[in-house]
Design a protein around this motif. Structure first.
Motif, PDB file in Angstrom:
ATOM      1  N   UNK A  42      23.825  13.229  -3.621  1.00  0.00           N
ATOM      2  CA  UNK A  42      23.840  13.177  -5.172  1.00  0.00           C
ATOM      3  C   UNK A  42      23.755  11.786  -5.611  1.00  0.00           C
ATOM      4  N   UNK A  43      23.380  10.800  -4.712  1.00  0.00           N
ATOM      5  CA  UNK A  43      23.214   9.259  -5.386  1.00  0.00           C
ATOM      6  C   UNK A  43      21.839   9.170  -6.127  1.00  0.00           C
ATOM      7  N   UNK A  44      21.913   8.751  -7.081  1.00  0.00           N
ATOM      8  CA  UNK A  44      20.730   8.461  -8.037  1.00  0.00           C
ATOM      9  C   UNK A  44      20.891   7.097  -8.874  1.00  0.00           C
ATOM     10  N   UNK A  45      19.694   6.463  -9.045  1.00  0.00           N
ATOM     11  CA  UNK A  45      19.801   5.172  -9.903  1.00  0.00           C
ATOM     12  C   UNK A  45      20.346   5.748 -11.450  1.00  0.00           C
ATOM     13  N   UNK A  46      20.878   5.221 -11.936  1.00  0.00           N
ATOM     14  CA  UNK A  46      21.338   5.784 -13.188  1.00  0.00           C
ATOM     15  C   UNK A  46      20.189   5.386 -14.392  1.00  0.00           C
ATOM     16  N   UNK A  47      19.879   6.160 -15.172  1.00  0.00           N
ATOM     17  CA  UNK A  47      18.962   5.881 -16.392  1.00  0.00           C
ATOM     18  C   UNK A  47      19.182   4.630 -17.093  1.00  0.00           C
ATOM     19  N   UNK A  48      20.370   4.351 -17.211  1.00  0.00           N
ATOM     20  CA  UNK A  48      20.835   2.948 -17.848  1.00  0.00           C
ATOM     21  C   UNK A  48      20.141   1.823 -17.047  1.00  0.00           C
ATOM     22  N   UNK A  49      20.366   1.894 -15.822  1.00  0.00           N
ATOM     23  CA  UNK A  49      19.665   0.697 -15.142  1.00  0.00           C
ATOM     24  C   UNK A  49      18.356   0.668 -15.052  1.00  0.00           C
ATOM     25  N   UNK A  50      17.565   1.819 -15.263  1.00  0.00           N
ATOM     26  CA  UNK A  50      16.009   1.809 -15.499  1.00  0.00           C
ATOM     27  C   UNK A  50      15.709   1.424 -16.829  1.00  0.00           C
ATOM     28  N   UNK A  51      16.331   2.016 -17.859  1.00  0.00           N
ATOM     29  CA  UNK A  51      16.204   1.611 -19.172  1.00  0.00           C
ATOM     30  C   UNK A  51      16.410   0.013 -19.288  1.00  0.00           C
ATOM     31  N   UNK A  52      17.429  -0.700 -18.540  1.00  0.00           N
ATOM     32  CA  UNK A  52      17.854  -1.997 -18.877  1.00  0.00           C
ATOM     33  C   UNK A  52      16.500  -2.928 -18.304  1.00  0.00           C
ATOM     34  N   UNK A  53      16.083  -2.518 -16.964  1.00  0.00           N
ATOM     35  CA  UNK A  53      14.799  -3.164 -16.471  1.00  0.00           C
ATOM     36  C   UNK A  53      13.330  -2.790 -17.379  1.00  0.00           C
ATOM     37  N   UNK A  54      13.277  -1.678 -17.965  1.00  0.00           N
ATOM     38  CA  UNK A  54      12.289  -1.343 -18.638  1.00  0.00           C
ATOM     39  C   UNK A  54      12.190  -2.264 -19.870  1.00  0.00           C
ATOM     40  N   UNK A  55      13.456  -2.506 -20.493  1.00  0.00           N
ATOM     41  CA  UNK A  55      13.668  -3.292 -21.734  1.00  0.00           C
ATOM     42  C   UNK A  55      13.731  -4.829 -21.555  1.00  0.00           C
ATOM     43  N   UNK A  56      13.796  -5.311 -20.271  1.00  0.00           N
ATOM     44  CA  UNK A  56      13.841  -6.730 -20.053  1.00  0.00           C
ATOM     45  C   UNK A  56      12.786  -7.701 -20.661  1.00  0.00           C
ATOM     46  N   UNK A  57      13.322  -8.584 -21.452  1.00  0.00           N
ATOM     47  CA  UNK A  57      12.237  -9.352 -22.219  1.00  0.00           C
ATOM     48  C   UNK A  57      11.874 -10.395 -20.949  1.00  0.00           C
ATOM     49  N   UNK A  58      10.702 -10.901 -21.431  1.00  0.00           N
ATOM     50  CA  UNK A  58      10.185 -12.014 -20.410  1.00  0.00           C
ATOM     51  C   UNK A  58      11.012 -13.408 -20.202  1.00  0.00           C
ATOM     52  N   UNK A  59      11.139 -13.753 -19.017  1.00  0.00           N
ATOM     53  CA  UNK A  59      11.857 -15.155 -18.950  1.00  0.00           C
ATOM     54  C   UNK A  59      11.494 -16.274 -19.874  1.00  0.00           C
ATOM     55  N   UNK A  60      12.285 -16.910 -20.495  1.00  0.00           N
ATOM     56  CA  UNK A  60      11.956 -18.128 -21.404  1.00  0.00           C
ATOM     57  C   UNK A  60      11.734 -19.556 -20.578  1.00  0.00           C
ATOM     58  N   UNK A  61      12.339 -19.321 -19.481  1.00  0.00           N
ATOM     59  CA  UNK A  61      12.326 -20.934 -18.634  1.00  0.00           C
ATOM     60  C   UNK A  61      12.305 -20.601 -17.327  1.00  0.00           C
ATOM     61  N   UNK A  62      12.083 -21.750 -16.480  1.00  0.00           N
ATOM     62  CA  UNK A  62      12.012 -21.915 -15.130  1.00  0.00           C
ATOM     63  C   UNK A  62      13.010 -20.828 -14.538  1.00  0.00           C
ATOM     64  N   UNK A  63      14.296 -21.135 -14.844  1.00  0.00           N
ATOM     65  CA  UNK A  63      15.678 -20.384 -14.448  1.00  0.00           C
ATOM     66  C   UNK A  63      15.510 -19.075 -14.475  1.00  0.00           C
ATOM     67  N   UNK A  64      15.157 -18.577 -15.778  1.00  0.00           N
ATOM     68  CA  UNK A  64      14.919 -17.155 -15.763  1.00  0.00           C
ATOM     69  C   UNK A  64      13.859 -16.636 -14.786  1.00  0.00           C
TER      70      UNK A  64
END
Length: 149
Positions: A42-64
Motif C-alpha cells: 500500500x505504500x505510494x509516494x503521495x501526489x502532494x510530494x510529486x506536485x511539490x517537486x513539479x512546481x519547484x522553482x529554479x534555485x536562485x543561488x549557489x546554496x539552492x
C-alpha cells in the motif's frame, strides 16, 4: 515505521530510508523479506510530494543549487545519464562564476525535475509483474538474534 512496527527488531531494522532483514537462515531471510514486501504493497509516494517537486522553482543561488542537486542526487541511480544532465547547473558552482540563469541552466533544471516525478523514480512496484529487488549490504553483515515469543 508505523507500517513495519510489528516487525522492527523481530525480523528487520529500519534506518531512515533503508531497512535490513535478518533471520536464522537464508530461507528465513527470504521469508521475512516476503512479509515486508507484502506489507509495503500500500505504500505510494503521495501526489502532494510529486506536485511539490513539479512546481519547484529554479534555485536562485549557489546554496539552492547545492541543496537541489543533493536531493536529486539521491535518485541518480534511477535516472539514466544523470551525471550529464545537471552539467549546466554544476557549472554555476565553479569558483568565481557569475550566477546567470541561461537557457541551458533552466533546461537542465526542468529535465531533472521531470525525471524525478516520472517512472521509475517515484512509483511502487507492479506486484503483478516480476521485478528484481536489489540490496546493498555494503560488504558488512550485522548478526542479530530473533526474539523468542
Amino acid at each position: 515505521m508505523a507500517i513495519f512496527a510489528d516487525m522492527v527488531e523481530d525480523i528487520m531494522e529500519v534506518f531512515m530510508d533503508d531497512f535490513s532483514m535478518f533471520g536464522t537462515s537464508f530461507d528465513d531471510c527470504l521469508y521475512n523479506l516476503l512479509l515486508v514486501l507484502q506489507c509495503s504493497r500500500g505504500l505510494e509516494v503521495g501526489k502532494v510530494k510529486i506536485d511539490t517537486v513539479a512546481k519547484l522553482p529554479p534555485p536562485t543561488n549557489v546554496q539552492g543549487i547545492r541543496s537541489f542537486l543533493g536531493h536529486a542526487g539521491f535518485y541518480r541511480r534511477f535516472i539514466k545519464d544523470f551525471s550529464k544532465v545537471p552539467k549546466p547547473i554544476c557549472d554555476l558552482l565553479e569558483k568565481d562564476t557569475t550566477f546567470v540563469f541561461d537557457a541551458g541552466y533552466l533546461r537542465a533544471f526542468e529535465t531533472i525535475k521531470e525525471k524525478l516525478v516520472t517512472a521509475p523514480v517515484m512509483v511502487v512496484p507492479d506486484w503483478n509483474q516480476s521485478f528484481e529487488v536489489m540490496c546493498d549490504a555494503s560488504d558488512y553483515v550485522v548478526k542479530g538474534s530473533r526474539k523468542k515469543a
